[in-house]
Design a protein around this motif. Structure first.
Motif, PDB file in Angstrom:
ATOM      1  N   SER A   1       7.396 -11.771   5.103  1.00  0.00           N
ATOM      2  CA  SER A   1       8.813 -11.426   5.003  1.00  0.00           C
ATOM      3  C   SER A   1       9.120 -10.181   5.813  1.00  0.00           C
ATOM      4  O   SER A   1       8.239  -9.348   6.060  1.00  0.00           O
ATOM      5  N   GLU A   2      10.370 -10.060   6.204  1.00  0.00           N
ATOM      6  CA  GLU A   2      10.808  -8.944   7.037  1.00  0.00           C
ATOM      7  C   GLU A   2      10.722  -7.610   6.301  1.00  0.00           C
ATOM      8  O   GLU A   2      10.299  -6.602   6.866  1.00  0.00           O
ATOM      9  N   LYS A   3      11.120  -7.603   5.032  1.00  0.00           N
ATOM     10  CA  LYS A   3      11.049  -6.385   4.235  1.00  0.00           C
ATOM     11  C   LYS A   3       9.935  -6.512   3.207  1.00  0.00           C
ATOM     12  O   LYS A   3       9.769  -7.557   2.581  1.00  0.00           O
ATOM     13  N   VAL A   4       9.203  -5.414   3.042  1.00  0.00           N
ATOM     14  CA  VAL A   4       7.976  -5.464   2.260  1.00  0.00           C
ATOM     15  C   VAL A   4       7.959  -4.358   1.210  1.00  0.00           C
ATOM     16  O   VAL A   4       8.352  -3.221   1.483  1.00  0.00           O
ATOM     17  N   SER A   5       7.476  -4.708   0.020  1.00  0.00           N
ATOM     18  CA  SER A   5       7.111  -3.736  -1.001  1.00  0.00           C
ATOM     19  C   SER A   5       5.647  -3.981  -1.332  1.00  0.00           C
ATOM     20  O   SER A   5       5.240  -5.130  -1.600  1.00  0.00           O
ATOM     21  N   TRP A   6       4.862  -2.924  -1.299  1.00  0.00           N
ATOM     22  CA  TRP A   6       3.409  -3.083  -1.470  1.00  0.00           C
ATOM     23  C   TRP A   6       2.820  -1.774  -1.951  1.00  0.00           C
ATOM     24  O   TRP A   6       3.296  -0.690  -1.587  1.00  0.00           O
ATOM     25  N   GLU A   7       1.739  -1.876  -2.730  1.00  0.00           N
ATOM     26  CA  GLU A   7       1.040  -0.685  -3.195  1.00  0.00           C
ATOM     27  C   GLU A   7      -0.444  -0.965  -3.282  1.00  0.00           C
ATOM     28  O   GLU A   7      -0.858  -2.017  -3.777  1.00  0.00           O
ATOM     29  N   GLY A   8      -1.248  -0.045  -2.773  1.00  0.00           N
ATOM     30  CA  GLY A   8      -2.702  -0.192  -2.794  1.00  0.00           C
ATOM     31  C   GLY A   8      -3.379   1.130  -3.061  1.00  0.00           C
ATOM     32  O   GLY A   8      -2.733   2.133  -3.394  1.00  0.00           O
ATOM     33  N   GLY A   9      -4.693   1.134  -2.866  1.00  0.00           N
ATOM     34  CA  GLY A   9      -5.454   2.338  -3.177  1.00  0.00           C
ATOM     35  C   GLY A   9      -5.844   3.191  -1.993  1.00  0.00           C
ATOM     36  O   GLY A   9      -6.263   4.335  -2.165  1.00  0.00           O
ATOM     37  N   TYR A  10      -5.727   2.662  -0.767  1.00  0.00           N
ATOM     38  CA  TYR A  10      -6.220   3.377   0.401  1.00  0.00           C
ATOM     39  C   TYR A  10      -5.126   3.727   1.410  1.00  0.00           C
ATOM     40  O   TYR A  10      -5.392   4.402   2.391  1.00  0.00           O
ATOM     41  N   ARG A  11      -3.923   3.275   1.173  1.00  0.00           N
ATOM     42  CA  ARG A  11      -2.819   3.526   2.096  1.00  0.00           C
ATOM     43  C   ARG A  11      -1.568   3.839   1.280  1.00  0.00           C
ATOM     44  O   ARG A  11      -1.372   3.287   0.200  1.00  0.00           O
ATOM     45  N   PRO A  12      -0.686   4.718   1.779  1.00  0.00           N
ATOM     46  CA  PRO A  12       0.561   4.986   1.054  1.00  0.00           C
ATOM     47  C   PRO A  12       1.356   3.710   0.812  1.00  0.00           C
ATOM     48  O   PRO A  12       1.336   2.776   1.611  1.00  0.00           O
TER      49      PRO A  12
END
Length: 350
Positions: A146-157
């Motif tokens: 998708s064009e717009k993204v929401s994401w959260e992980g442990g190694y990147r902001p």
């Protein structure tokens, strides 16, 4: 059946003269090689990412983009992108840009890499090797959805409802998984329904049939259409007008390169007998005249299930004109033989 070239854009010392070509000159040479590969009808050209003095291509997308406007049909891929130590957002943007310049011919081959120089260079801990790849692959796949993204992980902001541009021509932008034969990576590719590229550079290529079966079983269990999942191989080799000429031309730089890497990794000495065994019909080197190389590729397709074959050359520094001639032979003599026989074999199998 797709046929192509892969290269790491080596700048090792010439084994005959001791001369070391500059990174700039070798980069210009590889652009010429990509253009020729397109002209002689090859399907794909791959450039590998490395961060060492003896390799010139730290940014495959830029190298491929230099050739893109001068080519018409050939697909342009990394081989591989070291995703574990890269920012997936920048990887996606770089290859989406390449996709636009080439009008829909870009691909990403994502892997963990066989060298470790990029980890300290970009501030990553090798102890996180597997976790980094898993997390970053997940983000890369989300970016192409998708064009717009929401994401959260442990190694990147984290990313909160942000657009990532440019968008590629292809939807989705192809992402392959590159593997050296690790069972876990093969299963991961199958479960995700991603194309698989295997580095078949030693031992018997027939042993990889088990990994292809494992990949297909994982894909089928996850509900993917296995018939639509290509499998590629990446193997060292060289082509000349006759078998002996090809063998003699490819051996010196191959021996030098294999022994440099071997000393780093504790391998045994690579000599002519090792080399000659590897270029036998059942070996992993695809070295010889067009008929010999074509028959080995056909054998691989029929017995392992490969649908794309990448001939990796040169291995170490070789004269540019010899590499160009080998590309010409691959496109004009090897590829037509392979396509014709595989097409007939597949039609008879239906």
């Amino acid at each position: 059946m797709e046929i192509g070239i892969s290269t790491f854009v080596e700048t090792t010392p010439d084994v005959h003269t001791g001369k070391i070509i500059s990174h700039a000159e070798r980069l210009r040479e590889v652009v010429e090689e990509i253009i020729l590969a397109d002209q002689v009808g090859l399907d794909v050209f791959g450039v590998g990412e490395h961060h060492r003095r003896d390799y010139a291509a730290s940014s495959p997308a830029i190298v491929l983009a230099a050739a893109a406007p001068q080519t018409k049909r050939i697909r342009l891929t990394s081989a591989v992108t070291v995703l574990s130590s890269a920012d997936p957002v920048r990887v996606f943007q770089d290859f989406a840009t390449l996709d636009g310049i080439s009008n829909g011919r870009a691909e990403i081959m994502a892997g963990r890499g066989s060298f470790i120089e990029s980890f300290p260079l970009f501030g990553y801990d090798l102890d996180d090797y597997d976790e980094l790849f898993d997390e970053k692959l997940g983000l890369l796949l989300k970016l192409r959805e998708s064009e717009k993204v929401s994401w959260e992980g442990g190694y990147r902001p984290a990313i909160h409802k942000l657009g990532v541009y440019p968008r590629p021509v292809q939807n989705p932008l192809p992402v392959w998984i590159g593997s050296g034969g690790n069972r876990e990576s093969v299963i991961r590719a199958g479960l995700l329904g991603l194309p698989l590229a295997l580095a078949i550079i030693g031992g018997s290529p027939m042993q990889f049939a088990r990994l292809v079966d494992l990949y297909k079983k994982a894909a089928a269990q996850a509900g993917h259409d296995v018939s639509k999942l290509p499998v590629a191989s990446h193997s060292h080799g060289f082509i000349a007008e006759d078998n002996q000429l090809a063998a003699d031309k490819f051996f010196p730089s191959t021996q030098a390169s294999m022994n440099v890497i071997g000393r780093e990794r504790g391998w045994g000495h690579y000599n002519r007998s090792t080399y000659d065994a590897a270029r036998s019909f059942e070996g992993a080197l695809y070295v010889g005249d067009p008929e010999t190389v074509a028959q080995k590729i056909i054998h691989l397709r029929k017995n392992v299930g490969i649908t794309r074959f990448l001939l990796h050359m040169p291995l170490g520094t070789m004269p540019h004109h010899e590499v160009m001639r080998a590309i010409e032979l691959l496109g004009t003599e090897v590829a037509p033989r392979v396509r014709a026989e595989i097409s007939q074999w597949e039609s008879e199998s239906i």
